[in-house]
Design a protein around this motif. Sequence first.
Motif, mmCIF file in Angstrom:
data_model
loop_
_atom_site.group_PDB
_atom_site.id
_atom_site.type_symbol
_atom_site.label_atom_id
_atom_site.label_comp_id
_atom_site.label_asym_id
_atom_site.label_seq_id
_atom_site.Cartn_x
_atom_site.Cartn_y
_atom_site.Cartn_z
ATOM 1 N N ILE A 1 95.868 15.516 59.982
ATOM 2 C CA ILE A 1 96.978 15.684 60.974
ATOM 3 C C ILE A 1 96.313 17.007 61.730
ATOM 4 O O ILE A 1 96.412 16.925 63.022
ATOM 5 N N PHE A 2 96.005 18.037 61.073
ATOM 6 C CA PHE A 2 95.406 19.157 61.929
ATOM 7 C C PHE A 2 94.085 19.028 62.809
ATOM 8 O O PHE A 2 94.058 19.258 64.002
ATOM 9 N N ASN B 1 102.883 13.580 58.096
ATOM 10 C CA ASN B 1 102.606 13.730 56.568
ATOM 11 C C ASN B 1 103.362 12.740 55.529
ATOM 12 O O ASN B 1 103.144 12.571 54.690
ATOM 13 N N MET B 2 104.808 12.758 56.071
ATOM 14 C CA MET B 2 105.781 12.042 55.384
ATOM 15 C C MET B 2 105.387 10.425 55.201
ATOM 16 O O MET B 2 105.577 9.560 54.416
ATOM 17 N N ASP B 3 104.561 9.956 56.422
ATOM 18 C CA ASP B 3 104.069 8.627 56.543
ATOM 19 C C ASP B 3 102.856 8.591 55.759
ATOM 20 O O ASP B 3 102.218 7.285 55.923
ATOM 21 N N GLY B 4 102.338 9.643 55.165
ATOM 22 C CA GLY B 4 101.104 9.368 54.138
ATOM 23 C C GLY B 4 99.843 10.131 54.762
ATOM 24 O O GLY B 4 98.923 9.993 54.201
#
Length: 141
Positions: free
Chosen positions: A51-52, A42-45
Amino acid sequence: MSKIIFNIHQIDQLESNPNVSSVSERSIQYTGEFKIKAVLENMDGKGPRQIFTEAGFDLTVIGNRKAKSALERWRRTYRKDGEDGLLNDKRGKALGGGRPKTDESMERRLAKAEARIKYLTAENELLKKLEKLEGQAKHTN
């Protein structure tokens, strides 16, 4: 707590996901490793839904907002306590808090497990009957 109540098939589906440590009718406990991976992605965008979904979750089962709210909570924990905070889930456990395990909750859990066994046994019997009927139908044709 979520308003979503998972049925037995959804619970089985969620329990089979390697990113899940446990599931109840109303909640999912994710593995610490998945939480860390999700926060870093998430921090990488990457977005929560992506993601899920890539982690094998069906968003129609867990709810569209669950991914977003879980990641927001995990990011806060990650900023505050780093990876250790995600590996050692302490929600409701500060100062010995939380509800103690009582015989009543154990009895309820046992009753739920027995009901689940009864349901799965009935489902297996139904499948056996269907299989037998299909076999009979093939022989008559």
